[in-house]
Design a protein around this motif. Structure first.
Motif, PDB file in Angstrom:
ATOM      1  N   ALA A   1       0.969  -1.513  -0.199  1.00 22.82           N
ATOM      2  CA  ALA A   1       0.117  -0.229   0.020  1.00 22.82           C
ATOM      3  C   ALA A   1       0.548   0.946   0.082  1.00 22.82           C
TER       4      ALA A   1
ATOM      5  N   LEU B   1      -7.447   2.113  -2.159  1.00 26.30           N
ATOM      6  CA  LEU B   1      -7.158   1.989  -1.335  1.00 26.30           C
ATOM      7  C   LEU B   1      -7.942   3.276  -0.457  1.00 26.30           C
TER       8      LEU B   1
ATOM      9  N   GLY C   1      -4.978   5.077  -1.878  1.00 25.40           N
ATOM     10  CA  GLY C   1      -3.758   4.999  -2.116  1.00 25.40           C
ATOM     11  C   GLY C   1      -4.135   3.586  -3.297  1.00 25.40           C
TER      12      GLY C   1
ATOM     13  N   ILE D   1      -1.599  -3.287  -4.515  1.00 23.67           N
ATOM     14  CA  ILE D   1      -1.762  -4.044  -2.654  1.00 23.67           C
ATOM     15  C   ILE D   1      -2.279  -4.849  -2.963  1.00 23.67           C
TER      16      ILE D   1
END
Length: 295
Positions: free
Chosen positions: A98, A193, A116, A130
């Protein structure tokens, strides 16, 4: 960290048989009987990454690890399908890769939006994604370190995707976060994210959300893009709570506790008969009775 898997069409997961690592004796079968929707609950801890690459190269900001605690029928915690310790089993996870692509203040709040994406620092091991990996191990006789006094330290990470005691079981499933939940970050970087945090970087107190798909491991055969969005199998939300540095967990290098739900739609098809062969006759008879009764 996560919670909830939705099964479609009355299909049910009969059995999943995983072999242990070669150095260990065989694990008991990981078996679920899901008449409909189920919830997966697991939690763990986040640490700041040791990736020292340039921010422009999307260095990793954080990674996490922990354990699954239970799987039960959606909305009915009393109807447990699996729990940690059942059949001497433990399921651990590691989240890694991440990066904080962009951080913007949230209007009207002291919080920040953290966009993210997967880190891209190749020499650190980053691949632009990720990841969230799950491993099946023995609770007794396996390696299941805690995170507090005498427990695992974040500095004991052995590589981009390896953490001793957490990732040495049999791979159960591997997830990759995918874009589609939030608009691209400044600079057109895909967001996989999205977080609202109290700090300027992760990990910090707050919450986040993501979409993910199952890309490897025996459990992926039961997940088939049921969400019909961005090819995702899972929609996750999580909360993070900062940990004081002077606590035992904080002294081990963990910066935040990670918890709360994952929501996913999955299609659980009945596995081929060959997948049932390692199960005992009593288990097979019990499953046949369930099917005859329409469970």
């Amino acid at each position: 960290m996560f919670k909830s898997v939705v099964c479609k069409g009355g299909a049910w997961l009969s059995a999943m048989v995983l072999a242990a690592p070669a150095a260990a004796s065989p694990l008991a079968p990981f078996v679920l009987h899901a008449p409909g929707a189920v919830e997966l609950k697991f939690s763990g801890y986040l640490a700041r990454s040791a990736d020292s690459g340039s921010a422009a190269g999307m260095r990793e900001a954080s990674f996490g690890a922990g354990y699954m605690t239970s799987i039960h029928e959606l909305g009915n915690p009393a109807s447990q399908l699996w729990r940690s310790g059942q059949d001497n089993q433990s399921i651990s996870f590691m989240m890694y890769g991440a990066a904080d692509a962009a951080v913007l203040p949230l209007a009207g709040s002291s919080a920040h939006q953290v966009f993210g994406s997967g880190c891209t620092h190749l020499s650190f091991g980053c691949d632009g994604k990720i990841h969230l990996d799950f491993y099946l191990d023995k609770l007794s006789g396996g390696t299941n370190p805690g995170f507090g006094i005498g427990g695992i330290r974040a500095s004991q990470r052995q590589g981009f995707s390896q953490l001793g005691g957490i990732t040495d079981g049999a791979l159960l499933m591997r997830w990759e976060f995918v874009p589609g939940l939030a608009a691209a970050a400044p600079g057109a970087t895909p967001v996989t994210l999205y977080q609202q945090l109290s700090g300027l970087a992760s990990p910090a107190s707050g919450f986040g959300s993501y979409l993910a798909r199952c890309t490897g491991g025996p459990a992926c055969s039961y997940f088939s893009n049921g969400m019909q969005q961005a090819g995702a199998d899972f929609y996750g939300t999580n909360t993070t709570t900062s940990i004081l540095a002077l606590t035992a967990i904080g002294q081990n290098g963990w910066s935040a506790r990670l918890s709360d739900p994952v929501i996913a739609q999955v299609t659980l098809d009945q596995p081929a008969s060959s997948a049932l062969l390692p199960l005992g006759a009593a288990m097979l008879a019990w499953m046949r009775r369930r099917r005859q009764r329409g469970w």
